[in-house]
Design a protein around this motif. Sequence first.
Motif, PDB file in Angstrom:
ATOM      1  N   LEU A  52       1.788  14.074   0.205  1.00  0.00           N
ATOM      2  CA  LEU A  52       1.160  13.277   1.258  1.00  0.00           C
ATOM      3  C   LEU A  52       0.292  12.172   0.646  1.00  0.00           C
ATOM      4  CD1 LEU A  52       1.070  13.213   4.334  1.00  0.00           C
ATOM      5  CD2 LEU A  52      -0.997  14.599   4.224  1.00  0.00           C
ATOM      6  N   ALA A  53      -0.369  12.479  -0.451  1.00  0.00           N
ATOM      7  CA  ALA A  53      -1.175  11.472  -1.137  1.00  0.00           C
ATOM      8  C   ALA A  53      -0.271  10.376  -1.716  1.00  0.00           C
ATOM      9  CB  ALA A  53      -2.003  12.118  -2.236  1.00  0.00           C
ATOM     10  N   TRP A  54       0.895  10.764  -2.240  1.00  0.00           N
ATOM     11  CA  TRP A  54       1.812   9.763  -2.760  1.00  0.00           C
ATOM     12  C   TRP A  54       2.341   8.862  -1.647  1.00  0.00           C
ATOM     13  CZ3 TRP A  54       2.083   7.998  -7.375  1.00  0.00           C
ATOM     14  CH2 TRP A  54       1.692   8.796  -8.440  1.00  0.00           C
ATOM     15  N   ALA A  55       2.503   9.414  -0.457  1.00  0.00           N
ATOM     16  CA  ALA A  55       2.900   8.578   0.688  1.00  0.00           C
ATOM     17  C   ALA A  55       1.805   7.552   0.983  1.00  0.00           C
ATOM     18  CB  ALA A  55       3.171   9.451   1.909  1.00  0.00           C
ATOM     19  N   GLY A  56       0.553   7.975   0.876  1.00  0.00           N
ATOM     20  CA  GLY A  56      -0.555   7.035   1.072  1.00  0.00           C
ATOM     21  C   GLY A  56      -0.568   5.943   0.012  1.00  0.00           C
ATOM     22  N   VAL A  57      -0.264   6.308  -1.232  1.00  0.00           N
ATOM     23  CA  VAL A  57      -0.192   5.311  -2.302  1.00  0.00           C
ATOM     24  C   VAL A  57       0.948   4.331  -2.023  1.00  0.00           C
ATOM     25  CG1 VAL A  57       0.325   5.004  -4.759  1.00  0.00           C
ATOM     26  CG2 VAL A  57      -1.254   6.801  -4.036  1.00  0.00           C
ATOM     27  N   ALA A  58       2.074   4.827  -1.531  1.00  0.00           N
ATOM     28  CA  ALA A  58       3.208   3.951  -1.210  1.00  0.00           C
ATOM     29  C   ALA A  58       2.858   2.990  -0.079  1.00  0.00           C
ATOM     30  CB  ALA A  58       4.424   4.792  -0.844  1.00  0.00           C
ATOM     31  N   VAL A  59       2.159   3.471   0.937  1.00  0.00           N
ATOM     32  CA  VAL A  59       1.759   2.600   2.053  1.00  0.00           C
ATOM     33  C   VAL A  59       0.772   1.544   1.568  1.00  0.00           C
ATOM     34  CG1 VAL A  59       0.516   2.563   4.251  1.00  0.00           C
ATOM     35  CG2 VAL A  59       2.254   4.293   3.848  1.00  0.00           C
ATOM     36  N   ALA A  60      -0.160   1.930   0.697  1.00  0.00           N
ATOM     37  CA  ALA A  60      -1.100   0.954   0.142  1.00  0.00           C
ATOM     38  C   ALA A  60      -0.369  -0.087  -0.703  1.00  0.00           C
ATOM     39  CB  ALA A  60      -2.166   1.665  -0.695  1.00  0.00           C
ATOM     40  N   GLY A  61       0.638   0.331  -1.460  1.00  0.00           N
ATOM     41  CA  GLY A  61       1.440  -0.610  -2.237  1.00  0.00           C
ATOM     42  C   GLY A  61       2.215  -1.567  -1.351  1.00  0.00           C
ATOM     43  N   LEU A  62       2.781  -1.045  -0.268  1.00  0.00           N
ATOM     44  CA  LEU A  62       3.487  -1.900   0.686  1.00  0.00           C
ATOM     45  C   LEU A  62       2.541  -2.925   1.303  1.00  0.00           C
ATOM     46  CD1 LEU A  62       6.039  -2.585   2.343  1.00  0.00           C
ATOM     47  CD2 LEU A  62       5.278  -0.860   3.992  1.00  0.00           C
ATOM     48  N   ALA A  63       1.337  -2.494   1.639  1.00  0.00           N
ATOM     49  CA  ALA A  63       0.348  -3.415   2.208  1.00  0.00           C
ATOM     50  C   ALA A  63       0.010  -4.519   1.204  1.00  0.00           C
ATOM     51  CB  ALA A  63      -0.908  -2.654   2.612  1.00  0.00           C
ATOM     52  N   ALA A  64      -0.133  -4.170  -0.067  1.00  0.00           N
ATOM     53  CA  ALA A  64      -0.442  -5.169  -1.088  1.00  0.00           C
ATOM     54  C   ALA A  64       0.702  -6.165  -1.254  1.00  0.00           C
ATOM     55  CB  ALA A  64      -0.746  -4.474  -2.418  1.00  0.00           C
ATOM     56  N   VAL A  65       1.943  -5.676  -1.215  1.00  0.00           N
ATOM     57  CA  VAL A  65       3.102  -6.566  -1.345  1.00  0.00           C
ATOM     58  C   VAL A  65       3.178  -7.514  -0.141  1.00  0.00           C
ATOM     59  CG1 VAL A  65       5.633  -6.613  -1.298  1.00  0.00           C
ATOM     60  CG2 VAL A  65       4.438  -5.068  -2.849  1.00  0.00           C
ATOM     61  N   LEU A  66       2.968  -6.990   1.059  1.00  0.00           N
ATOM     62  CA  LEU A  66       3.015  -7.839   2.253  1.00  0.00           C
ATOM     63  C   LEU A  66       1.903  -8.883   2.242  1.00  0.00           C
ATOM     64  CD1 LEU A  66       3.859  -5.184   4.991  1.00  0.00           C
ATOM     65  CD2 LEU A  66       5.371  -6.925   4.024  1.00  0.00           C
ATOM     66  N   TRP A  67       0.704  -8.487   1.811  1.00  0.00           N
ATOM     67  CA  TRP A  67      -0.419  -9.418   1.758  1.00  0.00           C
ATOM     68  C   TRP A  67      -0.124 -10.536   0.756  1.00  0.00           C
ATOM     69  CZ3 TRP A  67      -4.096 -10.821  -1.937  1.00  0.00           C
ATOM     70  CH2 TRP A  67      -5.185 -11.541  -1.449  1.00  0.00           C
ATOM     71  N   THR A  68       0.405 -10.167  -0.416  1.00  0.00           N
ATOM     72  CA  THR A  68       0.726 -11.165  -1.435  1.00  0.00           C
ATOM     73  C   THR A  68       1.831 -12.099  -0.955  1.00  0.00           C
ATOM     74  OG1 THR A  68       0.125  -9.566  -3.135  1.00  0.00           O
ATOM     75  CG2 THR A  68       1.425 -11.457  -3.836  1.00  0.00           C
ATOM     76  N   THR A  69       2.835 -11.557  -0.292  1.00  0.00           N
ATOM     77  CA  THR A  69       3.908 -12.387   0.238  1.00  0.00           C
ATOM     78  C   THR A  69       3.373 -13.358   1.289  1.00  0.00           C
ATOM     79  OG1 THR A  69       5.460 -10.581  -0.143  1.00  0.00           O
ATOM     80  CG2 THR A  69       6.180 -12.335   1.330  1.00  0.00           C
ATOM     81  N   GLY A  70       2.491 -12.883   2.139  1.00  0.00           N
ATOM     82  CA  GLY A  70       1.882 -13.764   3.136  1.00  0.00           C
ATOM     83  C   GLY A  70       1.093 -14.891   2.501  1.00  0.00           C
ATOM     84  N   ARG A  71       0.367 -14.591   1.418  1.00  0.00           N
ATOM     85  CA  ARG A  71      -0.383 -15.633   0.721  1.00  0.00           C
ATOM     86  C   ARG A  71       0.557 -16.661   0.092  1.00  0.00           C
ATOM     87  NH1 ARG A  71      -5.816 -16.461   0.922  1.00  0.00           N
ATOM     88  NH2 ARG A  71      -5.721 -17.091  -1.241  1.00  0.00           N
ATOM     89  N   LEU A  72       1.667 -16.187  -0.480  1.00  0.00           N
ATOM     90  CA  LEU A  72       2.619 -17.108  -1.093  1.00  0.00           C
ATOM     91  C   LEU A  72       3.265 -18.006  -0.044  1.00  0.00           C
ATOM     92  CD1 LEU A  72       4.330 -14.795  -3.725  1.00  0.00           C
ATOM     93  CD2 LEU A  72       2.742 -16.671  -4.158  1.00  0.00           C
ATOM     94  N   LEU A  73       3.619 -17.440   1.100  1.00  0.00           N
ATOM     95  CA  LEU A  73       4.218 -18.252   2.168  1.00  0.00           C
ATOM     96  C   LEU A  73       3.215 -19.248   2.718  1.00  0.00           C
ATOM     97  CD1 LEU A  73       6.315 -15.596   4.108  1.00  0.00           C
ATOM     98  CD2 LEU A  73       7.141 -17.422   2.606  1.00  0.00           C
ATOM     99  N   ARG A  74       1.964 -18.857   2.821  1.00  0.00           N
ATOM    100  CA  ARG A  74       0.925 -19.762   3.311  1.00  0.00           C
ATOM    101  C   ARG A  74       0.747 -20.928   2.349  1.00  0.00           C
ATOM    102  NH1 ARG A  74      -5.409 -18.369   3.618  1.00  0.00           N
ATOM    103  NH2 ARG A  74      -6.092 -20.421   4.271  1.00  0.00           N
TER     104      ARG A  74
END
Length: 158
Positions: free
Chosen positions: A77-99
């Motif tokens: 369950l903790a690894w699932a949380g780490v995966a969700v946090a990683g996904l959030a970081a990737v989406l945030w970075t992608t949004g910054r690049l598109l901006r």
Amino acid sequence: MPTQMPFEGLLLGAALTVVGLIISWVVWRRRGASAGLRAVAWSLLPLAFGLVGLMGLLASLAGQLVRFFAGLVLDPLAWAGVAVAGLAAVLWTTGRLLRGRRGGAGRPAENEKQPKAAPGRPGSPAVGGAEPGKSTPAAGADDDFAEIEALLRKRGIS
């Protein structure tokens, strides 16, 4: 106010300070007085923590962190949380690049209407930044630059 000094914390702080002072001496000899004095300052912190009584708190914190990370390794369950946090970081970075590619403000039509400022002159229009068809020379431009601008406009390059 504590009535009893935690002796173990004081001993640990003093031992860490002695080790830090030895390392500080080496740093002083290799890198000079500035780096050596900074190392001495860092070396005195464990003794200060021991005298204040924070060494027990820091030891407890270190133990809690070790238990947390040891439990993290075996908990799916903790690894699932780490995966969700990683996904959030990737989406945030992608949004910054598109901006960054769109020009920053998200309204490209407004950005095209406003003339860009010349480098080094905030608020003044850049050379060729005026509306098409208008032939106004840049403020404070030399006669040489005015001739070059006129030649460029004549050939349709602006």
